[in-house]
Scaffold this motif. Structure first.
Motif, PDB file in Angstrom:
ATOM      1  N   ARG A 153      -0.773  -9.776   4.865  1.00  0.00           N
ATOM      2  CA  ARG A 153      -0.377  -8.407   5.187  1.00  0.00           C
ATOM      3  C   ARG A 153       1.138  -8.242   5.243  1.00  0.00           C
ATOM      4  NH1 ARG A 153      -4.177  -4.850   7.335  1.00  0.00           N
ATOM      5  NH2 ARG A 153      -6.242  -5.735   7.608  1.00  0.00           N
ATOM      6  N   ARG A 155       3.327 -10.239   3.756  1.00  0.00           N
ATOM      7  CA  ARG A 155       3.831 -10.457   2.398  1.00  0.00           C
ATOM      8  C   ARG A 155       3.669  -9.184   1.564  1.00  0.00           C
ATOM      9  NH1 ARG A 155       0.733 -15.271   1.512  1.00  0.00           N
ATOM     10  NH2 ARG A 155      -0.502 -14.069   0.038  1.00  0.00           N
ATOM     11  N   MET A 156       2.492  -8.577   1.676  1.00  0.00           N
ATOM     12  CA  MET A 156       2.256  -7.357   0.899  1.00  0.00           C
ATOM     13  C   MET A 156       3.200  -6.238   1.338  1.00  0.00           C
ATOM     14  SD  MET A 156      -1.231  -5.102   0.272  1.00  0.00           S
ATOM     15  CE  MET A 156      -2.176  -6.153  -0.810  1.00  0.00           C
ATOM     16  N   THR A 157       3.432  -6.120   2.625  1.00  0.00           N
ATOM     17  CA  THR A 157       4.320  -5.061   3.128  1.00  0.00           C
ATOM     18  C   THR A 157       5.735  -5.225   2.575  1.00  0.00           C
ATOM     19  OG1 THR A 157       3.009  -4.947   5.157  1.00  0.00           O
ATOM     20  CG2 THR A 157       5.192  -3.954   5.223  1.00  0.00           C
ATOM     21  N   ARG A 159       6.645  -6.874  -0.133  1.00  0.00           N
ATOM     22  CA  ARG A 159       6.672  -6.649  -1.589  1.00  0.00           C
ATOM     23  C   ARG A 159       6.549  -5.165  -1.913  1.00  0.00           C
ATOM     24  NH1 ARG A 159       2.627 -11.063  -4.060  1.00  0.00           N
ATOM     25  NH2 ARG A 159       3.156 -10.039  -6.022  1.00  0.00           N
ATOM     26  N   MET A 160       5.771  -4.441  -1.124  1.00  0.00           N
ATOM     27  CA  MET A 160       5.666  -2.996  -1.353  1.00  0.00           C
ATOM     28  C   MET A 160       7.008  -2.309  -1.102  1.00  0.00           C
ATOM     29  SD  MET A 160       1.944  -2.169   0.301  1.00  0.00           S
ATOM     30  CE  MET A 160       2.043  -0.398   0.028  1.00  0.00           C
ATOM     31  N   ILE A 195       7.384   1.046   7.745  1.00  0.00           N
ATOM     32  CA  ILE A 195       6.170   0.402   7.222  1.00  0.00           C
ATOM     33  C   ILE A 195       5.937  -0.943   7.914  1.00  0.00           C
ATOM     34  CG2 ILE A 195       6.197   1.607   5.004  1.00  0.00           C
ATOM     35  CD1 ILE A 195       7.056  -1.008   3.685  1.00  0.00           C
TER      36      ILE A 195
END
Lengths: 241, 241
Positions: A153, A155-157, A159-160, A195
């Motif tokens: 989660r 990592r995705m945040t 990268r987003m 975010i």
């Protein structure tokens, strides 16, 4: 300037200097035109050298030159997020963004062409170079958050957010470089905080990273300012409390 | 099945049906392989027709077929965000995301190839198709926010979110479709609320749109839940208050 024997001055450069000069000329052309509209003749002319000399350095022709120029740009972009791990996170992010946005400002269309991949010389290799920049930027930010092995989660945040910084940069170029860079940078820092906080409410690891980061923020810094502004908005949402 | 005269059954389809069948076969191949690894023979075989028949429908060959398949996929993606302008914004967003993420799930690598543009058949035309999807999605969301002529900050915020939804989709495919789609959808709705709020603190137009949207949210809905979770986090930031 030419030497006494009439040899053009450009022969005096070392191999590395010459290569760097050609790449700089190429990058500056790619900054103002789409890669498919830049010829090797253009690069030779911009560098003040002959076309055969460009071929001697880049025997693979335009594709090789484009990839080498891309690699140079990618190295520069990757360095933007290399910031000493000291002080408030928001200060580090702001400095990194200042460098990144200065690069966008300077390279203009070249940056857009690099990211949009809409060029005919686009290949999976150039895509890999661009992905490498994204991965490097994400690794830098995760290091600033002091997270060695980030879960999915977080990592995705991160990268987003990096993708949305790219999107903001392209939109900024598209909108005649408005708003001013300082405003854009502050808005991007705010969005990162927003975010990250949203993810933190669902992910203990991110919550821990946020707590660590907040502990380094000054009481009158950007986080405090954002919190106050959010609380100022909250009047309209009073029925939700 | 063949007719009495030996004509293959596929001749019974109308021109439109045949075209749709070929596009469906192509899309399903692009979903599992990179476009450069799909040949016209593969498409013909998947559709159970001859290669000349594929050429009759797509005389421009693979590039034309790829663009037509892309156009079909783009139309489907654009429709994801078409949602009746009723009820809470978070409900509309969640429904749109459910459709979008179902498309991503179904088309898999085809979706990745479409967005990453790392294919050898990539051209500025295919890039324009993908940009069109982004613009359509942004227009839908701005309509849901009841903003007819959005200013640059709100427009940029919405476009950044759309880009980060794309990024999240690609990462989700890359991470073996984790987390579950419902979790991803809820996280994306949260992130939209978070960045919209951050922008609202700097932009009166966005603040007004947020107030209008919040007025439609139920007291026990996702916004309320997010606010409570954020307040629950705030203990770690007590020194900032």
């Amino acid at each position: 300037m030419t030497s006494a024997t009439g040899t053009p001055a450009y022969r005096r450069l070392s191999v590395e200097e010459r290569r760097a000069q050609l790449l700089e000329a190429a990058l500056s052309l790619f900054a103002h035109r789409a890669p498919e509209e830049v010829s090797l003749d253009d690069v030779a002319e911009a560098a003040g050298v002959s076309r055969p000399l460009v071929y001697r350095y880049f025997p693979g022709g335009k594709q090789q030159l484009y990839e080498a120029a891309l690699r140079t740009a990618a190295d520069a972009l990757e360095q933007c997020f290399a910031e000493p791990p000291e002080g408030p996170l928001t200060t580090r992010l702001a400095r990194a963004l200042d460098r990144y946005l200065a690069f966008v400002d300077e390279h203009d269309m070249g940056f857009a062409a690099l990211l949009q991949g809409g060029s005919v010389v686009e290949t999976s290799r150039t895509t890999a170079i661009v992905d490498g920049v994204r991965r490097a930027a994400a690794a830098h930010i995760l290091a600033h958050l002091s997270v060695a092995e980030p879960g999915p989660r977080l990592r995705m945040t991160v990268r987003m957010w990096i993708t949305s910084v790219e999107a903001a940069s392209l939109i900024w170029l598209d909108e005649d470089k408005q708003p001013p860079l300082d405003d854009l940078r502050d808005a991007l820092v705010d969005q990162f905080l927003a975010i990250l906080t949203a993810t933190a409410t669902r992910d203990p690891e991110t919550a821990e990273a946020v707590r660590r980061a907040l502990a380094l923020e000054p009481p009158d810094g950007p986080v405090d300012a954002l919190v106050r502004r959010v609380l100022g908005l909250a009047g309209g949402a009073a029925h939700l409390q």
